[in-house]
Design an enzyme around this catalytic site. Structure first.
Site, PDB file in Angstrom:
ATOM      1  N   ASP A   1       0.836  -1.216   0.000  1.00 32.25           N
ATOM      2  CA  ASP A   1       0.000   0.000   0.000  1.00 32.25           C
ATOM      3  C   ASP A   1       0.865   1.259   0.000  1.00 32.25           C
ATOM      4  O   ASP A   1       1.927   1.273   0.627  1.00 32.25           O
ATOM      5  CB  ASP A   1      -0.900  -0.032   1.245  1.00 32.25           C
ATOM      6  CG  ASP A   1      -2.052   0.954   1.142  1.00 32.25           C
ATOM      7  OD1 ASP A   1      -2.316   1.467   0.036  1.00 32.25           O
ATOM      8  OD2 ASP A   1      -2.679   1.216   2.188  1.00 32.25           O
ATOM      9  N   GLY A   2       0.358   2.290  -0.663  1.00 31.14           N
ATOM     10  CA  GLY A   2       1.002   3.608  -0.591  1.00 31.14           C
ATOM     11  C   GLY A   2       1.629   4.087  -1.890  1.00 31.14           C
ATOM     12  O   GLY A   2       2.278   5.138  -1.898  1.00 31.14           O
TER      13      GLY A   2
ATOM     14  N   GLY B   1       0.151   5.373  -4.500  1.00 23.60           N
ATOM     15  CA  GLY B   1      -0.465   6.643  -4.914  1.00 23.60           C
ATOM     16  C   GLY B   1       0.056   7.805  -4.087  1.00 23.60           C
ATOM     17  O   GLY B   1       0.405   8.867  -4.622  1.00 23.60           O
TER      18      GLY B   1
ATOM     19  N   THR C   1     -10.388  -7.306  -5.710  1.00 24.29           N
ATOM     20  CA  THR C   1     -11.684  -7.289  -6.394  1.00 24.29           C
ATOM     21  C   THR C   1     -12.368  -5.920  -6.229  1.00 24.29           C
ATOM     22  O   THR C   1     -13.311  -5.620  -6.944  1.00 24.29           O
ATOM     23  CB  THR C   1     -12.615  -8.406  -5.847  1.00 24.29           C
ATOM     24  OG1 THR C   1     -12.537  -8.399  -4.412  1.00 24.29           O
ATOM     25  CG2 THR C   1     -12.198  -9.778  -6.340  1.00 24.29           C
TER      26      THR C   1
ATOM     27  N   ASN D   1     -10.515  -3.074  -6.468  1.00 22.37           N
ATOM     28  CA  ASN D   1      -9.727  -2.081  -7.215  1.00 22.37           C
ATOM     29  C   ASN D   1     -10.373  -1.684  -8.549  1.00 22.37           C
ATOM     30  O   ASN D   1      -9.972  -0.691  -9.158  1.00 22.37           O
ATOM     31  CB  ASN D   1      -8.294  -2.575  -7.462  1.00 22.37           C
ATOM     32  CG  ASN D   1      -7.407  -2.498  -6.228  1.00 22.37           C
ATOM     33  OD1 ASN D   1      -6.448  -3.247  -6.089  1.00 22.37           O
ATOM     34  ND2 ASN D   1      -7.722  -1.591  -5.302  1.00 22.37           N
TER      35      ASN D   1
ATOM     36  N   ARG E   1     -11.451   1.994  -9.118  1.00 26.10           N
ATOM     37  CA  ARG E   1     -10.535   3.092  -9.463  1.00 26.10           C
ATOM     38  C   ARG E   1     -10.869   3.631 -10.848  1.00 26.10           C
ATOM     39  O   ARG E   1     -11.679   3.059 -11.562  1.00 26.10           O
ATOM     40  CB  ARG E   1      -9.098   2.594  -9.406  1.00 26.10           C
ATOM     41  CG  ARG E   1      -8.761   2.165  -8.005  1.00 26.10           C
ATOM     42  CD  ARG E   1      -7.329   1.844  -7.801  1.00 26.10           C
ATOM     43  NE  ARG E   1      -7.147   1.584  -6.378  1.00 26.10           N
ATOM     44  CZ  ARG E   1      -6.027   1.749  -5.714  1.00 26.10           C
ATOM     45  NH1 ARG E   1      -4.951   2.152  -6.334  1.00 26.10           N
ATOM     46  NH2 ARG E   1      -5.957   1.510  -4.417  1.00 26.10           N
TER      47      ARG E   1
ATOM     48  N   GLU F   1      -0.024 -12.871  12.714  1.00 25.16           N
ATOM     49  CA  GLU F   1       0.537 -11.729  13.443  1.00 25.16           C
ATOM     50  C   GLU F   1       0.569 -10.549  12.477  1.00 25.16           C
ATOM     51  O   GLU F   1       1.023 -10.676  11.327  1.00 25.16           O
ATOM     52  CB  GLU F   1       1.964 -12.044  13.906  1.00 25.16           C
ATOM     53  CG  GLU F   1       2.049 -13.112  14.966  1.00 25.16           C
ATOM     54  CD  GLU F   1       1.398 -12.680  16.284  1.00 25.16           C
ATOM     55  OE1 GLU F   1       1.490 -11.487  16.635  1.00 25.16           O
ATOM     56  OE2 GLU F   1       0.803 -13.552  16.948  1.00 25.16           O
TER      57      GLU F   1
END
Ligand code: FPP
Length: 265
Positions: free
Chosen positions: A30-31, A33, A76, A78, A81, A230
């Site tokens: 993630d990240g 963008g 699923t 995405n 966008r 975890e």
């Protein structure tokens, strides 16, 4: 087989006792963008930079002799966008698979795809299948590429399979167990042959669930398999992640006490 080139700093993978090593690490990349926005770049440049991070982390997993690495490349959800970003991600996934499969193959990596076939570009499905076939006899790290993947969709697919089997008397609906559900999780629904690559192994339970960018969510990733995972959240945006981030997360994991619902010792 060839070993990945060492990390640019010369850092080596940590030595972890066998009983403290995760078997399966799942990564939410993630990240991209936000990384691009912080540099005044279009979002797709974040995805391009994210590809380098992905290859880095696969190298780190191979060096660590990690049995399983799952990465969330396209969910699923995405499809919500912009059409331009979705098109970019489809075309880019195809391009990355074509460009990187020989490298992964040379590292002994076994690529498998988890995800729904529905809506996915047929050319992307073809590339995923080709990577699976090319690497199927390797004995190194499984790289589970989750493309058009959703945890709930995967569970719903398994439920549909069980319902069909119950309808024809192959299973007794009243006696369906957790193991029966787990045995039918195959990434998502396929239409071309009713399953994945023949002999596609079941994705094992996730031990370590790693997410970049400071967000603290599961986001429908490997829901069933992560029941006792975890969780490790790191602040780096995905394009800033490299193999040392994976290694640090594995070290943190190795210091955790896992109870699986049992008492604290
Ligand atoms: C999430 O960041 C990232 C994605 C939805 C795509 C992941 C793609 C790559 C890492 C590219 C390389 C991999 C393949 C297999 C092509 P985001 O866009 O949600 O970032 P944001 O939350 O900052 O907007």
């Amino acid at each position: 087989m060839t070993a990945p080139v060492p990390h640019r700093s010369g850092a080596r993978p940590p030595t972890i006792d066998a009983d403290k090593m995760p078997r399966h690490v799942a990564v939410v990349m993630d990240g991209n963008g936000r990384w691009a926005a912080a540099r005044g770049l279009p979002r797709v440049e974040g995805h391009r930079a994210g590809e380098t991070a992905l290859v880095e982390v696969v190298a780190g997993a191979v060096q660590l002799k990690l049995p399983w690495l799952s990465v969330y490349a396209f969910s699923t959800e995405n499809w919500r966008r912009s059409p331009a970003e979705v098109s970019f991600l489809m075309g880019y996934t195809r391009q990355v698979l074509r460009a990187r499969r020989d490298l992964f193959h040379s590292w002994g990596v076994r690529v498998i795809w988890s995800g729904e076939q529905r809506r996915l570009w047929p050319s992307v499905v073809r590339e995923l299948r080709e990577a699976e076939v090319l690497t199927r006899n390797n004995t190194g790290t499984f790289l589970n590429l989750c493309v058009n993947y959703g945890g709930r969709a995967e569970i719903a697919d398994a439920v549909r399979t069980l319902a069909r089997e119950a309808a024809i008397g192959q299973v007794d609906a009243a006696r369906i167990t957790e193991d029966d559900v787990a045995a039918r999780l195959r990434g998502g629904e396929r239409t071309f042959d009713g399953g994945g690559l023949p002999g596609r192994p079941n994705v094992p339970d996730v031990d370590l669930f790693l997410r970049s960018s400071g967000e603290r969510r599961i986001s429908n990733f490997l829901l069933w398999q992560s029941a006792y995972a975890e969780l490790v959240f790191v602040e780096e945006m995905w394009p800033d992640v490299d193999r040392t981030v994976l290694w640090r997360a594995v070290e943190e994991y190795s210091g955790r006490s896992r109870r699986f619902g049992g008492p604290a010792s």
